[in-house]
Design a protein around this motif. Structure first.
Motif, PDB file in Angstrom:
ATOM      1  N   GLY A  34      -4.325   9.812   8.978  1.00 51.36           N
ATOM      2  CA  GLY A  34      -4.416   8.385   8.676  1.00 51.36           C
ATOM      3  C   GLY A  34      -3.569   7.970   7.498  1.00 51.36           C
ATOM      4  N   LEU A  35      -2.691   8.869   7.039  1.00 54.23           N
ATOM      5  CA  LEU A  35      -1.816   8.558   5.923  1.00 54.23           C
ATOM      6  C   LEU A  35      -0.392   8.843   6.394  1.00 54.23           C
ATOM      7  CD1 LEU A  35      -2.646   7.736   2.996  1.00 54.23           C
ATOM      8  CD2 LEU A  35      -2.151  10.069   2.320  1.00 54.23           C
ATOM      9  N   ASN A  36       0.529   7.896   6.146  1.00 59.71           N
ATOM     10  CA  ASN A  36       1.911   8.086   6.584  1.00 59.71           C
ATOM     11  C   ASN A  36       2.702   8.814   5.504  1.00 59.71           C
ATOM     12  OD1 ASN A  36       4.350   7.881   7.880  1.00 59.71           O
ATOM     13  ND2 ASN A  36       4.578   5.675   7.552  1.00 59.71           N
ATOM     14  N   TYR A  37       2.359  10.104   5.310  1.00 62.18           N
ATOM     15  CA  TYR A  37       3.003  10.899   4.254  1.00 62.18           C
ATOM     16  C   TYR A  37       4.363  11.388   4.734  1.00 62.18           C
ATOM     17  CZ  TYR A  37       4.001  14.798   1.113  1.00 62.18           C
ATOM     18  OH  TYR A  37       4.613  15.662   0.248  1.00 62.18           O
ATOM     19  N   ILE A  38       5.432  11.088   3.972  1.00 58.46           N
ATOM     20  CA  ILE A  38       6.782  11.449   4.422  1.00 58.46           C
ATOM     21  C   ILE A  38       7.402  12.588   3.617  1.00 58.46           C
ATOM     22  CG2 ILE A  38       7.269   9.141   5.357  1.00 58.46           C
ATOM     23  CD1 ILE A  38       9.039   8.715   2.786  1.00 58.46           C
ATOM     24  N   HIS A  83      -1.346 -14.159 -10.185  1.00 56.12           N
ATOM     25  CA  HIS A  83      -1.089 -14.265  -8.750  1.00 56.12           C
ATOM     26  C   HIS A  83      -1.477 -12.967  -8.036  1.00 56.12           C
ATOM     27  CE1 HIS A  83       0.804 -15.457  -5.020  1.00 56.12           C
ATOM     28  NE2 HIS A  83       1.446 -14.304  -5.024  1.00 56.12           N
ATOM     29  N   ARG A  84      -1.118 -11.848  -8.656  1.00 55.15           N
ATOM     30  CA  ARG A  84      -1.450 -10.550  -8.053  1.00 55.15           C
ATOM     31  C   ARG A  84      -2.968 -10.397  -7.928  1.00 55.15           C
ATOM     32  NH1 ARG A  84       1.407  -4.993  -7.892  1.00 55.15           N
ATOM     33  NH2 ARG A  84      -0.284  -3.790  -6.989  1.00 55.15           N
ATOM     34  N   ALA A  85      -3.688 -10.804  -8.975  1.00 57.04           N
ATOM     35  CA  ALA A  85      -5.155 -10.723  -8.923  1.00 57.04           C
ATOM     36  C   ALA A  85      -5.694 -11.582  -7.775  1.00 57.04           C
ATOM     37  CB  ALA A  85      -5.745 -11.164 -10.258  1.00 57.04           C
ATOM     38  N   CYS A  86      -5.112 -12.777  -7.575  1.00 52.88           N
ATOM     39  CA  CYS A  86      -5.545 -13.654  -6.465  1.00 52.88           C
ATOM     40  C   CYS A  86      -5.385 -12.950  -5.122  1.00 52.88           C
ATOM     41  CB  CYS A  86      -4.701 -14.935  -6.446  1.00 52.88           C
ATOM     42  SG  CYS A  86      -5.143 -16.098  -7.733  1.00 52.88           S
ATOM     43  N   VAL A  87      -4.220 -12.326  -4.922  1.00 49.54           N
ATOM     44  CA  VAL A  87      -3.962 -11.632  -3.652  1.00 49.54           C
ATOM     45  C   VAL A  87      -4.996 -10.523  -3.447  1.00 49.54           C
ATOM     46  CG1 VAL A  87      -2.322 -10.182  -2.386  1.00 49.54           C
ATOM     47  CG2 VAL A  87      -1.497 -12.168  -3.670  1.00 49.54           C
ATOM     48  N   GLU A  88      -5.272  -9.770  -4.508  1.00 50.07           N
ATOM     49  CA  GLU A  88      -6.223  -8.659  -4.389  1.00 50.07           C
ATOM     50  C   GLU A  88      -7.635  -9.167  -4.088  1.00 50.07           C
ATOM     51  OE1 GLU A  88      -5.922  -5.732  -7.498  1.00 50.07           O
ATOM     52  OE2 GLU A  88      -3.749  -5.583  -7.299  1.00 50.07           O
ATOM     53  N   ILE A  89      -7.983 -10.336  -4.635  1.00 53.98           N
ATOM     54  CA  ILE A  89      -9.289 -10.940  -4.320  1.00 53.98           C
ATOM     55  C   ILE A  89      -9.340 -11.329  -2.847  1.00 53.98           C
ATOM     56  CG2 ILE A  89     -10.787 -12.951  -4.707  1.00 53.98           C
ATOM     57  CD1 ILE A  89      -9.740 -12.947  -7.652  1.00 53.98           C
ATOM     58  N   ARG A  90      -8.314 -12.040  -2.399  1.00 49.45           N
ATOM     59  CA  ARG A  90      -8.278 -12.491  -0.995  1.00 49.45           C
ATOM     60  C   ARG A  90      -8.339 -11.313  -0.038  1.00 49.45           C
ATOM     61  NH1 ARG A  90      -3.313 -15.616  -1.869  1.00 49.45           N
ATOM     62  NH2 ARG A  90      -4.012 -17.258  -3.280  1.00 49.45           N
ATOM     63  N   GLU A  91      -7.658 -10.224  -0.403  1.00 46.55           N
ATOM     64  CA  GLU A  91      -7.601  -9.060   0.485  1.00 46.55           C
ATOM     65  C   GLU A  91      -8.810  -8.145   0.301  1.00 46.55           C
ATOM     66  OE1 GLU A  91      -5.375  -8.437   2.830  1.00 46.55           O
ATOM     67  OE2 GLU A  91      -4.312 -10.310   2.419  1.00 46.55           O
ATOM     68  N   GLY A  92      -9.670  -8.449  -0.650  1.00 47.38           N
ATOM     69  CA  GLY A  92     -10.837  -7.599  -0.903  1.00 47.38           C
ATOM     70  C   GLY A  92     -10.440  -6.161  -1.179  1.00 47.38           C
ATOM     71  N   LEU A  93      -9.481  -5.995  -2.094  1.00 47.25           N
ATOM     72  CA  LEU A  93      -8.895  -4.658  -2.291  1.00 47.25           C
ATOM     73  C   LEU A  93      -9.915  -3.568  -2.639  1.00 47.25           C
ATOM     74  CD1 LEU A  93      -6.332  -2.967  -2.215  1.00 47.25           C
ATOM     75  CD2 LEU A  93      -5.888  -3.602  -4.572  1.00 47.25           C
ATOM     76  N   PRO A  94     -10.834  -3.782  -3.597  1.00 54.12           N
ATOM     77  CA  PRO A  94     -11.766  -2.683  -3.913  1.00 54.12           C
ATOM     78  C   PRO A  94     -12.627  -2.288  -2.706  1.00 54.12           C
ATOM     79  CG  PRO A  94     -11.809  -4.349  -5.648  1.00 54.12           C
ATOM     80  CD  PRO A  94     -11.025  -4.934  -4.513  1.00 54.12           C
ATOM     81  N   GLN A  95     -13.051  -3.268  -1.910  1.00 45.73           N
ATOM     82  CA  GLN A  95     -13.852  -2.964  -0.730  1.00 45.73           C
ATOM     83  C   GLN A  95     -13.032  -2.136   0.275  1.00 45.73           C
ATOM     84  OE1 GLN A  95     -13.418  -5.816  -2.194  1.00 45.73           O
ATOM     85  NE2 GLN A  95     -15.372  -6.839  -2.606  1.00 45.73           N
ATOM     86  N   ARG A  96     -11.775  -2.566   0.485  1.00 45.69           N
ATOM     87  CA  ARG A  96     -10.916  -1.816   1.400  1.00 45.69           C
ATOM     88  C   ARG A  96     -10.694  -0.402   0.906  1.00 45.69           C
ATOM     89  NH1 ARG A  96      -6.311  -5.874   3.752  1.00 45.69           N
ATOM     90  NH2 ARG A  96      -5.386  -3.938   4.515  1.00 45.69           N
ATOM     91  N   LEU A  97     -10.437  -0.275  -0.409  1.00 41.91           N
ATOM     92  CA  LEU A  97     -10.256   1.049  -0.996  1.00 41.91           C
ATOM     93  C   LEU A  97     -11.489   1.908  -0.775  1.00 41.91           C
ATOM     94  CD1 LEU A  97      -8.522   0.413  -4.439  1.00 41.91           C
ATOM     95  CD2 LEU A  97      -7.741   1.978  -2.666  1.00 41.91           C
ATOM     96  N   HIS A  98     -12.646   1.319  -1.030  1.00 43.58           N
ATOM     97  CA  HIS A  98     -13.901   2.046  -0.895  1.00 43.58           C
ATOM     98  C   HIS A  98     -14.054   2.594   0.520  1.00 43.58           C
ATOM     99  CE1 HIS A  98     -17.943   3.276  -1.523  1.00 43.58           C
ATOM    100  NE2 HIS A  98     -18.464   2.364  -0.740  1.00 43.58           N
ATOM    101  N   GLY A  99     -13.805   1.739   1.499  1.00 41.53           N
ATOM    102  CA  GLY A  99     -13.950   2.155   2.897  1.00 41.53           C
ATOM    103  C   GLY A  99     -12.993   3.279   3.265  1.00 41.53           C
ATOM    104  N   ARG A 100     -11.705   3.121   2.867  1.00 36.80           N
ATOM    105  CA  ARG A 100     -10.707   4.112   3.248  1.00 36.80           C
ATOM    106  C   ARG A 100     -10.895   5.435   2.507  1.00 36.80           C
ATOM    107  NH1 ARG A 100      -5.942   2.616   5.543  1.00 36.80           N
ATOM    108  NH2 ARG A 100      -5.389   4.807   5.396  1.00 36.80           N
ATOM    109  N   ILE A 101     -11.293   5.334   1.243  1.00 40.75           N
ATOM    110  CA  ILE A 101     -11.469   6.557   0.464  1.00 40.75           C
ATOM    111  C   ILE A 101     -12.612   7.381   1.053  1.00 40.75           C
ATOM    112  CG2 ILE A 101     -12.293   7.424  -1.780  1.00 40.75           C
ATOM    113  CD1 ILE A 101     -10.511   5.155  -2.993  1.00 40.75           C
ATOM    114  N   GLU A 102     -13.670   6.681   1.468  1.00 41.46           N
ATOM    115  CA  GLU A 102     -14.794   7.394   2.093  1.00 41.46           C
ATOM    116  C   GLU A 102     -14.342   8.159   3.322  1.00 41.46           C
ATOM    117  OE1 GLU A 102     -18.575   5.395   2.507  1.00 41.46           O
ATOM    118  OE2 GLU A 102     -18.768   6.325   0.523  1.00 41.46           O
ATOM    119  N   SER A 103     -13.459   7.541   4.122  1.00 38.41           N
ATOM    120  CA  SER A 103     -13.057   8.199   5.361  1.00 38.41           C
ATOM    121  C   SER A 103     -11.955   9.238   5.128  1.00 38.41           C
ATOM    122  CB  SER A 103     -12.613   7.168   6.401  1.00 38.41           C
ATOM    123  OG  SER A 103     -11.372   6.613   6.038  1.00 38.41           O
TER     124      SER A 103
END
Lengths: 336, 336
Positions: A206-210, A313-333
């Protein structure tokens, strides 16, 4: 569009609260869904706000904090001796769900220490990492860690790769190419940590490691996410800033020698100005702390109004994208 | 002026013997006190030499070597499986006092391994380091190590500082300012090796140690000698090359958009050309191996004729200055 509510450490940075207030007011007028909470000395902040016309105070709060963390304060001092610092109070607002993100231009080490202490890391994350986008031939590359962790284990480099990949995805890159920074691209190259991290990344699904990337490959745009320890990342970022700045000066000098050069220089002035701005990437973009239970964006200490606006602006994007939640989900998997 | 006698690994580098022969012949015609010994496949080399007019063959020898080390060969292979490689034979000529220096554009790892094996290090030196001059605002800075040692102890960093200082002095810098590359300039910054190396350097007498330097300080010209481990140095050098090359391309693009820009660009063309060359420092200067019992200069694998000429020129200066002898003397007095 739903609102973005951000606390600003109004006392941090090399240029002080005046510039921070100016940047905040510019952001509010640009983005109608933005709500800002300035944290710092109330009297000073109110005076600065009052000097601006037409401020929508329904979207601009002030929260009091009596102490300021100096740019040279040790993180340990920030942690123990200043319980009412603007930086800490801003982070507490985030922890208590009063805001959705924190932006600070203050002392990096103190911000990292306080963030870890107040917000805690996400489950499965040893240490948060600092990431920023730097310009490449192809567009941008997300480089991490930028100095939060000067010594890293292979496990930590692996976690940075996962977090960097998720963050790049959240910022709009599909299947980001993830690479490990190294002194060569052959398998035998590198130090023990890098080789061991490569072994972990080769097995990650699930990671595109090159694979490995070198310093020049980074600027050629060969990867979207480049992972290294904080010592290497910090040196690379600051050296790049220094080199870009030196080149910009040389260009100006070149165009100042002789009549023909001066004419060409005058014609090319707008181009050169644009170039100079392109060449100071870190001053113009915020750096995110990844791996915390909350969004923290660090603006460059010597960032101007535009730099701070970019960080917000960067903080706004991260809020809209729910970055910590997304990170949490992906890190768990992804992390075992 | 006494003669300089240099062996050239005629088979190394990305561009092959044709370019190497061309660079050698250009050097011979520039410098009457230079004698060169080309090491490689005799027939091929004689044919290449014959294609040039007016060659003073009394100053250009050919010595036969039947094997070639590939740019991707492992150092261990170069060491064990190729006893008659052009690189090794050149180093043996140096060991046997037939020449005063070796210049190679070949495989860096193999050159380092073979140099250590054939020449041995100076007494008191654990590992040789690779040093090159990179351009700064003030002039140049001697950066080491550039990749020969990816993991370094504090002792080794200390030795690099001593060797870098002596080399910079030999190249004409009085009391060179020596700095340790770090992620900040405060005492608490850095990893364990860097902190321990700083403690050693603070106690060293006869060394102009000025403390920590950051990546941007390097390009601001704040030090004459900058010391780091080979991982960091290699990443910094290659990233700088990549960034400079990206900037050069962007400048060309900028001057290709719109009529005014194109006019300015046409006027500025000679300036831009000069700039592009300034921006590829590593391709235009040789890198020296310091700490060996002999002078070895590595030319960039993709160096053009001018790059190789610079490397030969650097070897000449080191011969004239008796660099290994000076290093030997200073290391004995500085290292405990």
């Amino acid at each position: 569009m739903s609102a973005q509510i951000i606390a600003i450490d109004a006392m941090g940075g090399d240029f002080g609260p005046r510039l921070i207030v100016e940047a905040c007011i510019a952001c509010l007028s640009e983005c109608p869904s933005l709500y800002l909470t300035l944290v710092g000395q109330p009297q000073l902040l109110e005076t600065l706000i009052a000097s601006h016309a037409l401020v929508d105070r329904s979207r601009l709060q002030v929260v009091a904090a009596s102490e300021v963390i100096g740019m040279d304060d040790r993180p340990s001092l920030a942690l123990r001796a200043k319980p009412d610092s603007s930086m800490r109070v801003a982070l507490q607002l985030l922890r208590d769900d009063k805001v959705q993100a924190v932006v600070s231009a203050g002392n990096t080490g103190a911000l990292m220490a306080l963030s870890r202490h107040v917000l805690r890391t996400l489950p499965g994350v040893d240490r948060p990492a600092m990431v920023a986008a730097i310009p490449t031939r192809g567009g941008h590359c997300h480089l991490l860690d930028l100095g939060a962790n000067v010594d890293c284990t292979a496990e930590q480099l692996y976690q940075f790769a996962v977090m960097g990949s998720v963050a790049a995805e959240a910022l709009g890159i599909a299947r980001p190419r993830v690479a490990l920074l190294n002194v060569g691209t052959e398998d035998i190259k590198g130090n023990q940590q890098v080789k061991a991290a490569a072994a972990l990344l080769q097995q990650a699904s699930g990671l595109n490691y090159i694979g490995y990337i070198e310093g020049d490959g980074l600027y050629r745009g060969e990867a979207d996410v480049v992972v290294c320890d904080g010592f290497v990342g910090n040196v690379l970022l600051k050296a790049s800033e220094g080199l870009a700045s030196m080149i910009a000066s040389r260009i100006e000098e070149l165009f100042n020698t002789g009549v023909v050069a001066r004419m060409a220089g005058a014609m090319a002035m707008p181009l050169l100005k644009r170039l100079r701005q392109d060449l100071a990437p870190a001053r113009h973009n915020g750096a995110s702390f990844l791996g915390l239970q909350g969004i923290v964006v660090k603006s460059h200490g010597s960032a101007g109004v535009e730099g701070l606006q970019s960080a917000i602006h960067r903080a706004c994007v991260e809020i809209r994208e729910g970055l910590p939640q997304r990170l949490h989900g992906r890190i768990e998997s992804l992390l075992r």
